[in-house]
Structure formats: C-alpha cells, structure tokens
Design a protein around this motif. Sequence first.
Motif, short mmCIF file in Angstrom:
data_model
loop_
_atom_site.label_atom_id
_atom_site.label_comp_id
_atom_site.label_asym_id
_atom_site.label_seq_id
_atom_site.Cartn_x
_atom_site.Cartn_y
_atom_site.Cartn_z
N SER A 138 0.83 -1.21 0.00
CA SER A 138 0.00 0.00 0.00
C SER A 138 0.86 1.26 0.00
O SER A 138 0.49 2.27 -0.60
CB SER A 138 -0.95 0.00 1.20
N LEU A 139 2.03 1.19 0.65
CA LEU A 139 2.94 2.34 0.63
C LEU A 139 3.55 2.52 -0.75
O LEU A 139 3.75 3.64 -1.21
CB LEU A 139 4.03 2.16 1.68
N GLY A 142 -7.04 7.54 -0.73
CA GLY A 142 -6.79 6.52 0.27
C GLY A 142 -6.53 5.19 -0.42
O GLY A 142 -6.97 4.97 -1.56
N ILE A 143 -5.79 4.35 0.24
CA ILE A 143 -5.36 3.08 -0.33
C ILE A 143 -5.61 1.98 0.69
O ILE A 143 -5.38 2.17 1.88
CB ILE A 143 -3.87 3.14 -0.72
N VAL A 174 -3.04 -10.44 -3.08
CA VAL A 174 -3.37 -9.20 -2.38
C VAL A 174 -4.28 -8.39 -3.29
O VAL A 174 -4.01 -8.26 -4.49
CB VAL A 174 -2.12 -8.38 -2.03
N ILE A 175 -5.36 -7.87 -2.75
CA ILE A 175 -6.24 -6.95 -3.49
C ILE A 175 -5.90 -5.55 -3.02
O ILE A 175 -6.02 -5.23 -1.83
CB ILE A 175 -7.72 -7.25 -3.27
N LEU A 176 -5.44 -4.72 -3.95
CA LEU A 176 -4.99 -3.38 -3.61
C LEU A 176 -5.93 -2.36 -4.24
O LEU A 176 -6.00 -2.25 -5.47
CB LEU A 176 -3.55 -3.17 -4.13
N GLY A 177 -6.66 -1.65 -3.41
CA GLY A 177 -7.63 -0.67 -3.89
C GLY A 177 -7.17 0.75 -3.65
O GLY A 177 -6.57 1.06 -2.62
N THR A 178 -7.46 1.62 -4.62
CA THR A 178 -7.11 3.04 -4.53
C THR A 178 -8.31 3.88 -4.93
O THR A 178 -8.96 3.58 -5.94
CB THR A 178 -5.92 3.38 -5.45
N GLY A 200 7.72 -1.48 7.37
CA GLY A 200 6.84 -0.36 7.10
C GLY A 200 6.00 0.07 8.29
O GLY A 200 5.15 0.96 8.17
N SER A 201 6.22 -0.56 9.46
CA SER A 201 5.52 -0.15 10.67
C SER A 201 6.09 1.17 11.18
O SER A 201 7.25 1.51 10.91
CB SER A 201 5.66 -1.22 11.76
#
Length: 347
Positions: free
Chosen positions: A126-127, A162-163, A178-182, A282-283
């Motif tokens: 997502s990043l 938003g992602i 992975v489903i990546l929505g934007t 990425g935390s």
Amino acid sequence: MDAARPDDSRGPQENLTGAKGLPERPALDREALSDANFLAATGIAQLTVVETTGSTNADLLRAVTVDPRAWPDLAVLTAEHQTAARGRLDRAWEAPARSSVLVSLVLRPVNADGRPLPTQTYSWLSLLAAVALRDALNETAGIPADLKWPNDVLVRGGKIAGILAQLGPLGDGSVPPVILGTGLNVTLTEDELPVPTATSVQLQGAGTVDRTALLKSYLSRFCTLYRSFCNADGDATAGLAGGPSLHKRVETAMVTLGQQVRAQLPGDHEIIGHASRLDDSGSLLVVDASAHEHVVTAGDVVHLRPWSPERSAKHGADKHGADKDSADGRTSTHGSDKQGSGESGYA
C-alpha cells in the motif's frame, strides 16, 4: 451480482454533464485503457471497466476466491461509480458517479524467477501504491502530494486519496493474492466532499482532471515500481526502478514522521510520542516520553493524529466522546481523520 464478476449495468448516473454548475464528468476512455501498447508496457494482464458496482475490492476478493486462475497478477478492475465501498475499520464512503478514480488490482507477488515474495513484505504494497500515486499527481496533474501513514495521500494537508490492501484467500497452493484498492478524488466540489479537510484534484487547481490520464499515469508508475520491488524479493531497502529504495522514498514523502502523534489502539490503549521512523516492515516507530520505542502497525492502529498538549486539553475530557468513530467511521469532529475520498473510504 455474479459471484466472480462485478455489475456492469448501465443504470442512471448523476452529475455527468456539468448540470447545475457541477463539473463535467465524462466516462473513462475504455479504448485508451485497453490499448495493447499500454497493457504491454505496464505488464497489466487484463483491465476491466464497469459502470457501477458495490466495491471493486470486494468484487476482486470474491473473484479470486471463485476462480483464481481468471484473475492473474496485475489484473485490474476499475469502476465509474461505487455504491458500497468500504475501507479500513469498515468505513463507508460513496462519491458521485464519474467523480473519482476507483481502481483495484490483483497482486500475486513473485520475483523474476517465479519465487513468491515472503508475505511479511506485503505490508509495503500500500505504501508502494501511495508513492506511485504521489508521483502521478505531481507529474501528470502538476500538484504536490505527501503521504500520511499508513495509507493516505494528502495535498496541502487535505486527503485526496486513500489506499487499502487486503489479503485474499490462502490454501490453494498458489501465491497468496493481495487486493490493492485506490480511491482518488478528482472532480469533487467543496459541497461534495465528505468532510471539510478532504480535497480533490480539481480543487487543487491541477493541470488536468482527465481521469483516464490520471489512471493510466498511476497504473504505469505502480507497475514499474511493483515489478522492481518484486525482483528485489520485497526488500524495501534495495534500489527501486533505478532510483532510491522504497523505504527512502516513503520516508522522504511522509509528513507523519517527525510529528508528535497519538496512536489509539484497540482495547482503549493509546501511545503518545514522536513518530521517528519506519522499520523494515513499514511499521511506524513511536518514541514516548520515557524514550521507549513502540512499534505501531497499520493493522493495529485505530486512529493516528497529530498531538499536542493544547489539543489534548481541548478534547481530552472524554478521549472517546466526539473523537470516536461510529460504525461508518465518519463522526470524528477534528483532526486528520476528517478526511475522505472515493473507495478511498480507505481512511
């Protein structure tokens, strides 16, 4: 609705012709999006455009469950209008038809040798998408953008996109999808914004509000960065697409870092401290007043807001009061949660 396919019905749409002072909202250019040269250059396996659906992310989650082979890596679904988009913490948001870029991708991350990436690297996806969208906004629309951890894109402090990344079903022996929505606000007017601190491409005086151009720009940049990330076995510290690492790109663009923040976690627990850096997954690392470093993950955080003693005193009589989100996630009365966007509902 078919379990594996979104609804492509052509029902009545709103605000498509600029009536009553609203901006014109032409349809996506399906021919341009299906152009063979564009698809070949990006590596997109297939690109489907539908007029209306509940949620592109939900559609793809169902699709990869029902017929996983029909939805390979970099299969793309985009919608002109969503009626039931959901985001982090099950937040809901619906934008006017054809006012936003609403797109989801199926990702099945493998390196050049076909070896699956470790699933712990998925937290960077997502990043990575946020970096790609930031670059697209800057280079295609001419507007500056920043990142807000964990999954927002801001322009001049207002949330423009938003992602949301969601893990698909496991267990069939294939690479875990992975489903990546934007969701990107494009032509929303001030009156149409879900909250005053949201914004849109048009409101920022962009060089273009052409949703097709913005979508192609985003997908092109995402696919380049994604393939480079996969070929580095998901190493966020490796150079990316001939430039700085993903870790460096994110930290450079992230306005959260260096701020005093309050991270509200499940179970009425909160952390107040200095957002110092991102770790290898990425935390967010937050250093509290006693110099203890806390690891805050996107999956654990309920709210992340800038914090100051004055702000705390103003709102602190009941830390849950008006500050608490309702079931649809939109009753916050202050702070950076007052931002929203298309299937960005992704908040």
